[in-house]
Motif scaffolding. Sequence first.
Motif, PDB file in Angstrom:
ATOM      1  N   ARG A  44     -61.029  86.400  18.592  1.00  0.00           N
ATOM      2  CA  ARG A  44     -60.363  87.609  19.098  1.00  0.00           C
ATOM      3  C   ARG A  44     -59.655  87.341  20.422  1.00  0.00           C
ATOM      4  NH1 ARG A  44     -65.339  90.197  17.210  1.00  0.00           N
ATOM      5  NH2 ARG A  44     -66.142  90.202  19.341  1.00  0.00           N
ATOM      6  N   HIS A  45     -59.813  86.140  20.937  1.00  0.00           N
ATOM      7  CA  HIS A  45     -59.235  85.762  22.224  1.00  0.00           C
ATOM      8  C   HIS A  45     -58.277  84.586  22.023  1.00  0.00           C
ATOM      9  CE1 HIS A  45     -62.214  88.240  24.300  1.00  0.00           C
ATOM     10  NE2 HIS A  45     -63.104  87.741  23.467  1.00  0.00           N
ATOM     11  N   SER A  46     -57.506  84.327  23.027  1.00  0.00           N
ATOM     12  CA  SER A  46     -56.597  83.181  23.006  1.00  0.00           C
ATOM     13  C   SER A  46     -57.399  81.887  22.885  1.00  0.00           C
ATOM     14  CB  SER A  46     -55.789  83.145  24.312  1.00  0.00           C
ATOM     15  OG  SER A  46     -55.136  81.891  24.456  1.00  0.00           O
ATOM     16  N   PRO A  47     -56.869  80.900  22.150  1.00  0.00           N
ATOM     17  CA  PRO A  47     -57.524  79.592  22.108  1.00  0.00           C
ATOM     18  C   PRO A  47     -57.656  78.960  23.499  1.00  0.00           C
ATOM     19  CG  PRO A  47     -55.719  79.676  20.523  1.00  0.00           C
ATOM     20  CD  PRO A  47     -55.677  80.951  21.310  1.00  0.00           C
ATOM     21  N   TYR A  48     -56.882  79.464  24.437  1.00  0.00           N
ATOM     22  CA  TYR A  48     -56.964  78.938  25.802  1.00  0.00           C
ATOM     23  C   TYR A  48     -58.329  79.231  26.427  1.00  0.00           C
ATOM     24  CZ  TYR A  48     -55.180  77.159  30.200  1.00  0.00           C
ATOM     25  OH  TYR A  48     -54.976  76.391  31.319  1.00  0.00           O
ATOM     26  N   LYS A  49     -58.941  80.352  26.045  1.00  0.00           N
ATOM     27  CA  LYS A  49     -60.284  80.669  26.553  1.00  0.00           C
ATOM     28  C   LYS A  49     -61.290  79.634  26.050  1.00  0.00           C
ATOM     29  CE  LYS A  49     -60.528  85.393  28.015  1.00  0.00           C
ATOM     30  NZ  LYS A  49     -60.926  85.077  29.372  1.00  0.00           N
ATOM     31  N   LEU A  50     -61.149  79.204  24.808  1.00  0.00           N
ATOM     32  CA  LEU A  50     -62.050  78.173  24.289  1.00  0.00           C
ATOM     33  C   LEU A  50     -61.838  76.866  25.048  1.00  0.00           C
ATOM     34  CD1 LEU A  50     -64.262  77.447  22.290  1.00  0.00           C
ATOM     35  CD2 LEU A  50     -62.462  76.888  20.625  1.00  0.00           C
ATOM     36  N   PHE A  51     -60.600  76.567  25.384  1.00  0.00           N
ATOM     37  CA  PHE A  51     -60.309  75.398  26.210  1.00  0.00           C
ATOM     38  C   PHE A  51     -61.021  75.529  27.563  1.00  0.00           C
ATOM     39  CE2 PHE A  51     -57.556  73.983  29.744  1.00  0.00           C
ATOM     40  CZ  PHE A  51     -57.736  72.610  29.608  1.00  0.00           C
ATOM     41  N   GLN A  52     -60.947  76.694  28.190  1.00  0.00           N
ATOM     42  CA  GLN A  52     -61.615  76.903  29.482  1.00  0.00           C
ATOM     43  C   GLN A  52     -63.128  76.700  29.354  1.00  0.00           C
ATOM     44  OE1 GLN A  52     -60.176  80.903  30.154  1.00  0.00           O
ATOM     45  NE2 GLN A  52     -58.646  80.204  31.648  1.00  0.00           N
ATOM     46  N   PHE A  53     -63.700  77.216  28.287  1.00  0.00           N
ATOM     47  CA  PHE A  53     -65.138  77.057  28.063  1.00  0.00           C
ATOM     48  C   PHE A  53     -65.467  75.580  27.840  1.00  0.00           C
ATOM     49  CE2 PHE A  53     -69.151  77.347  25.813  1.00  0.00           C
ATOM     50  CZ  PHE A  53     -69.809  78.364  26.494  1.00  0.00           C
ATOM     51  N   HIS A  54     -64.608  74.904  27.106  1.00  0.00           N
ATOM     52  CA  HIS A  54     -64.814  73.486  26.822  1.00  0.00           C
ATOM     53  C   HIS A  54     -64.798  72.670  28.114  1.00  0.00           C
ATOM     54  CE1 HIS A  54     -63.742  69.962  23.909  1.00  0.00           C
ATOM     55  NE2 HIS A  54     -64.974  69.879  24.361  1.00  0.00           N
ATOM     56  N   ILE A  55     -63.939  73.030  29.049  1.00  0.00           N
ATOM     57  CA  ILE A  55     -63.892  72.339  30.340  1.00  0.00           C
ATOM     58  C   ILE A  55     -65.247  72.435  31.031  1.00  0.00           C
ATOM     59  CG2 ILE A  55     -62.902  72.414  32.679  1.00  0.00           C
ATOM     60  CD1 ILE A  55     -61.073  71.039  30.660  1.00  0.00           C
ATOM     61  N   LEU A  56     -65.885  73.617  30.994  1.00  0.00           N
ATOM     62  CA  LEU A  56     -67.226  73.756  31.583  1.00  0.00           C
ATOM     63  C   LEU A  56     -68.201  72.769  30.958  1.00  0.00           C
ATOM     64  CD1 LEU A  56     -67.812  77.630  31.716  1.00  0.00           C
ATOM     65  CD2 LEU A  56     -67.285  76.111  33.615  1.00  0.00           C
ATOM     66  N   VAL A  57     -68.160  72.685  29.639  1.00  0.00           N
ATOM     67  CA  VAL A  57     -69.068  71.790  28.918  1.00  0.00           C
ATOM     68  C   VAL A  57     -68.766  70.335  29.265  1.00  0.00           C
ATOM     69  CG1 VAL A  57     -69.751  71.000  26.603  1.00  0.00           C
ATOM     70  CG2 VAL A  57     -69.483  73.454  27.073  1.00  0.00           C
ATOM     71  N   MET A  58     -67.489  69.962  29.254  1.00  0.00           N
ATOM     72  CA  MET A  58     -67.139  68.568  29.559  1.00  0.00           C
ATOM     73  C   MET A  58     -67.451  68.210  31.003  1.00  0.00           C
ATOM     74  SD  MET A  58     -63.717  67.779  27.334  1.00  0.00           S
ATOM     75  CE  MET A  58     -62.744  69.140  27.974  1.00  0.00           C
ATOM     76  N   ASP A  59     -67.275  69.152  31.931  1.00  0.00           N
ATOM     77  CA  ASP A  59     -67.625  68.883  33.320  1.00  0.00           C
ATOM     78  C   ASP A  59     -69.130  68.623  33.446  1.00  0.00           C
ATOM     79  OD1 ASP A  59     -64.986  69.123  34.104  1.00  0.00           O
ATOM     80  OD2 ASP A  59     -65.245  71.091  35.063  1.00  0.00           O
ATOM     81  N   GLU A  60     -69.930  69.398  32.737  1.00  0.00           N
ATOM     82  CA  GLU A  60     -71.376  69.174  32.771  1.00  0.00           C
ATOM     83  C   GLU A  60     -71.731  67.838  32.130  1.00  0.00           C
ATOM     84  OE1 GLU A  60     -75.349  69.519  33.573  1.00  0.00           O
ATOM     85  OE2 GLU A  60     -73.672  70.626  34.444  1.00  0.00           O
ATOM     86  N   MET A  61     -71.078  67.522  31.028  1.00  0.00           N
ATOM     87  CA  MET A  61     -71.307  66.216  30.395  1.00  0.00           C
ATOM     88  C   MET A  61     -70.994  65.092  31.380  1.00  0.00           C
ATOM     89  SD  MET A  61     -69.677  66.903  26.617  1.00  0.00           S
ATOM     90  CE  MET A  61     -69.828  65.197  26.095  1.00  0.00           C
TER      91      MET A  61
END
Length: 128
Positions: A44-61
Amino acid sequence: MRLWHQSLIELLPRQQLLGQHREITALRGLGWGRKHATVDYVFRHSPYKLFQFHILVMDEMSSRGYHPDPDWRDPLYRGQRCKSYDQLKAVRLTSPIYPEHTTAYLEECLENLRNKGIIIHLSDPDVQ
């Protein structure tokens, strides 16, 4: 498939963190728009939000010494088997990234983890 509540990312055990990365790469790629009860809200949101969430995950990784493929840091990238977006409008970063990540959703995620034998104590008053 599940996106863990945003406030849990830095607290997730290794297996769940790496699993989160795999699930997000699937969603960003060929899985985009494919119905799944637990993650339908993402679509229901822009795929860009998933990209933003993914950045959080990759930063933690990265903070734990893992090396996610740097191609995923490009918001247009959708994996090796999926054509990249030609363009994708950036959206403002919100907190939480997904409004669906409510206190009730946090409790649901914590319960899911408890059922896997993973107990996470939220001692930080900023974790909501």
